[in-house]
Design an enzyme around this catalytic site. Structure first.
Site, mmCIF file in Angstrom:
data_model
loop_
_atom_site.group_PDB
_atom_site.id
_atom_site.type_symbol
_atom_site.label_atom_id
_atom_site.label_comp_id
_atom_site.label_asym_id
_atom_site.label_seq_id
_atom_site.Cartn_x
_atom_site.Cartn_y
_atom_site.Cartn_z
ATOM 1 N N SER A 1 0.777 -1.008 0.031
ATOM 2 C CA SER A 1 0.053 -0.002 0.263
ATOM 3 C C SER A 1 0.842 1.146 0.122
ATOM 4 C CB SER A 1 -0.890 -0.163 1.195
ATOM 5 O OG SER A 1 -1.798 0.921 1.069
ATOM 6 N N ASP B 1 -9.323 -4.704 -5.567
ATOM 7 C CA ASP B 1 -8.933 -3.519 -4.490
ATOM 8 C C ASP B 1 -9.924 -2.564 -4.691
ATOM 9 O OD1 ASP B 1 -7.693 -1.987 -2.929
ATOM 10 O OD2 ASP B 1 -5.830 -2.759 -3.277
ATOM 11 N N HIS C 1 -7.820 -5.428 -1.037
ATOM 12 C CA HIS C 1 -6.719 -4.901 -0.629
ATOM 13 C C HIS C 1 -5.484 -5.729 0.010
ATOM 14 C CE1 HIS C 1 -3.911 -1.239 -0.354
ATOM 15 N NE2 HIS C 1 -4.059 -1.164 0.758
#
Length: 733
Positions: free
Chosen positions: A593, A668, A700
């Site tokens: 991320s 995601d 995610h």
């Protein structure tokens, strides 16, 4: 203290046993539950202050129970309820009491919508009659009992409903809810993700009124994702997602009078393009509080609303040159004065204000952060909190007078201490963990922190770990660009300083975050340990922009995400590479991320330092990310185009020299796969070779079934292929 030293000794014994006698740590061990910790699930105090409850699940009978324990004796006093005694349900996943503890909501058949939002089938259990009542045959969201337990409010298909549990009469409160247009009583996607809450309605103290938020997301741009699934044709998932600089939902505040069945609108004031990140009733049943934040998130107003006249008044205003964090610590005392936490002196501290918003006093102060507020005991006038007073990587529990005097540390062990207090503040259950100690639960007296007894530990986990090769983390700081950055290091077993080892840096680096903490192994830590066992020196670093070291350190990255953090990581890698035992030609970096954004930038901007990088679910341009998070740190792309573009990995692909693996889930909803697709296309057009992987329908977190095992196998293989271990080093392991 004997318990802690004993566990520490056991851990160190695990590190010193001859390698030949120990098992090799494998990915199968990490992902099959070998290192599962025991915990106290859904721990909470009963109103009597003498007992607490936990949720237990019997794997053999597959039943759930709410068990009651005595603080004083530690013995189980009774089972409040067991699903084994209920015909309607086999087990439940969680529970919630009404304020008066006469009713309990039981959660079953739960399914996730997004990260925090769920829907499920819910029941109400009557503690006195031991009867069970289904709230709705349909899957609903956020059922919440009125304070007296006589009614339950919930959301279904974007509308609010109230059910009278005696008559079973259901009243539909709102009627305009519609998917991708109007939402009542729960938050839209971006509020849920970035303001960390879903339930957007609250009963007042008497159960006569419900305050709720309405989101009009009609004009918010839509994002769509193909869901491949198992059918012949993929389906399409479309939802409202405001990217940076785009239109947000229009949010409004409303009051519902339960007896009159009437809704009134609340005019908060002359605001334009704003957020309402929190609503909370005060101890006065006719006074509602609302936190209102401007779009730049650098001005926050605390507003009190008179529920009889709907008049709104600003009682507190906070401003900051960068941004103001929304507080979850707003607590109203008996006289309706309130506790508030703020960074206004440069560190997060506790403040006490009168009911009119006049500052009574700053309760805590110093060059350290309050990290949790536990509550106020009206009998002793003590405030209980958690802080970093024992170093930014540690947490301790303290008490202090509301006047800011007579501060007392209530925990002794160095590491992560967190408390759950009895309702009358006589006791607290402390959860302690450190780098060498998995979670242990102990009971203490709140007045002085004295240990009453041990409740539960994870000695069995340490005994399991002793069967493997483990090397404890070494905590230190690294002087980089004028700051001492927190760092931990894992060295290979039988580490020999005369040899050279490849270096693998792990980080997240997002604003206010922390990777380097004195806490026990997370799942990723076991993977890092496995890599260390293979012959890598693994290091975690928290650069500038991360948290718990004051607002100046945290907010230096404002308007330039990816500049100072990347500079720190590159410089740290160079300094570590200069050490004799590090092979400076073999330095890699990994992140997920925000960490993937960082690892991508580090490989590109630090192409003379890093040999390889792995980026999982990375942001590759902040133009693609959501409005609330991104604009908090960057303002809008229209206002700050250079901040968005100069540190975007998309604009540095021509610098790629090392080996690069980019990974994303196609489903995601948070960091869209668009980020990776744009990065891939930029690399192709720059004629750069790289590796990439897409996990179909992965969100995610990229998990489910065998997915995580496959993902970590992929990453491990990539590291071993591209971050070469010196043959002399390998032979020494």
């Amino acid at each position: 203290m004997k318990l802690v030293y004993g566990l520490l000794a056991l851990f160190l014994t695990a590190s010193s046993v001859l390698t030949a006698q120990q098992k090799e740590l494998t990915l199968e061990d990490i992902w099959n539950g070998t290192f599962r910790q025991e915990r106290l699930e859904s721990l909470q105090s009963l109103n009597n202050g003498k007992e607490y409850v936990v949720l237990n699940f019997d794997r053999e009978s597959r039943t759930s129970s709410i068990d009651v324990f005595s603080y004083k004796t530690g013995k189980k006093t009774k089972t409040l309820l067991s699903s084994g005694d209920l015909e309607e349900i086999k087990y439940f996943q969680d529970f919630t009491f009404s304020d008066n503890e006469s009713k309990i909501i039981l959660v079953t058949d739960l399914e996730y919508i997004f990260r925090r939002s769920t829907r499920g089938i819910f029941y109400v259990y009557d503690v006195n009659t031991k009867s069970l009542q289904k709230i709705s045959d349909q899957k609903i969201q956020e059922p919440t009992l009125s304070p007296n337990g006589e009614k339950v409010a919930y959301v279904h298909e974007n509308n609010i409903y109230v059910k009278d549990l005696s008559s079973e009469e259901i009243t539909q409160v709102t009627e305009d809810g519609e998917e991708n247009k109007i939402i009542n009583g729960v938050t839209d996607w971006v509020y849920e993700e970035e303001f960390s809450f879903v339930k957007a309605f609250e009963w007042n103290k008497t159960g006569e009124k419900i305050a709720f938020l309405k989101f009009d997301e009609t004009e918010v741009p839509e994002f769509s994702m193909d869901v491949y699934g198992t059918e012949l044709y993929p389906s399409k998932h479309t939802f409202k997602y405001p990217k940076a600089g785009e239109k947000n939902s229009e949010v409004s505040l409303h009051l519902y009078d339960v007896s009159e069945n009437e809704i009134s609108d609340v005019e908060l004031g002359d605001y334009n393009d704003f957020y309402i990140p929190r609503i909370e009733w005060t101890n006065d049943a006719n006074v509602l509080s609302a936190q209102v934040l401007n779009r730049h998130q650098n001005v926050l107003d605390l507003i009190f609303v008179d529920a009889e006249t709907n008049e709104a008044e600003v009682v507190l205003n906070e401003t900051d040159e960068a941004y103001v964090d929304v507080t979850d610590n707003l607590t109203f005392l008996q006289d309706n004065s309130f506790i508030w936490t703020s960074e206004k002196d440069g560190w997060n501290h506790i403040y006490h204000y009168s009911k009119t918003g006049k500052l009574i006093n700053q309760v805590t102060e110093g060059n350290w952060e309050v990290t949790n507020y536990y509550g106020f005991d009206p009998k002793t006038k003590k405030i209980f909190y958690q802080s970093t007073e024992n170093g930014s990587i540690n947490r301790d529990v303290f008490s202090i007078g509301a006047n800011g005097k007579n501060k007392k540390r209530l925990t002794d062990n160095t590491g992560q201490n967190s408390a759950d207090f009895s309702a009358d503040y006589t006791y607290f259950i402390n959860t302690f963990t450190s780098a060498t100690t998995p979670s242990e639960f102990t009971l203490h007296l709140a007045k002085n922190g004295k240990l009453v007894r041990k409740i539960q530990d994870n000695k069995a986990l340490l005994e399991k770990i002793a069967e493997y090769k483990f090397t404890p983390k070494e905590f230190t700081t690294l002087p980089v660009n004028g700051n001492d950055l927190n760092m931990w290091m894992m060295k290979p077993p039988n580490f020999d300083e005369s040899l050279e080892y490849p270096l693998f840096i792990v980080q997240y680096s997002g604003p206010g975050s922390q990777q380097v903490s004195n806490s026990f192994y997370s799942t990723n830590d076991y993977w890092f340990q496995m890599l260390a066992n293979k012959g890598y020196v693994v290091v975690a670093i928290d650069p500038r922009g991360t948290g718990f070291k004051g607002s100046d350190f945290k907010k230096v990255t404002q308007n330039e995400l990816g500049k100072y953090e990347v500079e720190d990581i590159i410089q740290a890698a160079k300094q570590l590479g200069a050490r004799e035992y590090i092979d400076e030609e073999n330095i890699g970096i990994w992140g997920w991320s925000y960490g993937g954004f960082m690892s991508s930038n580090a490989l590109l901007k630090g192409n003379d330092t890093f040999k390889m990088a792995i980026a999982v679910a990375p942001v590759t341009s902040w133009r693609f990310y959501d409005s609330i998070y991104t604009e908090r740190y960057m303002t809008t792309p229209q206002e700050n185009p250079s901040g968005y573009d100069e540190n975007s990995p998309l604009n540095h692909v021509e610098k790629l020299k090392g080996d690069y693996l980019i990974i994303h889930g196609s489903g995601d909803d948070n960091v869209h796969v668009q980020n990776t697709m744009r990065m891939v296309e930029a690399l192709i057009q720059a004629n750069k070779q790289f590796d990439w992987a897409i996990y179909p329908d992965g969100n995610h977190g990229i998990y489910g079934g065998n997915t995580r095992f496959h993902l970590f196998t992929l990453m491990t293989n990539f590291i071993e292929e591209h971050l070469i271990i010196n043959p002399n080093t390998k032979s020494s392991l």
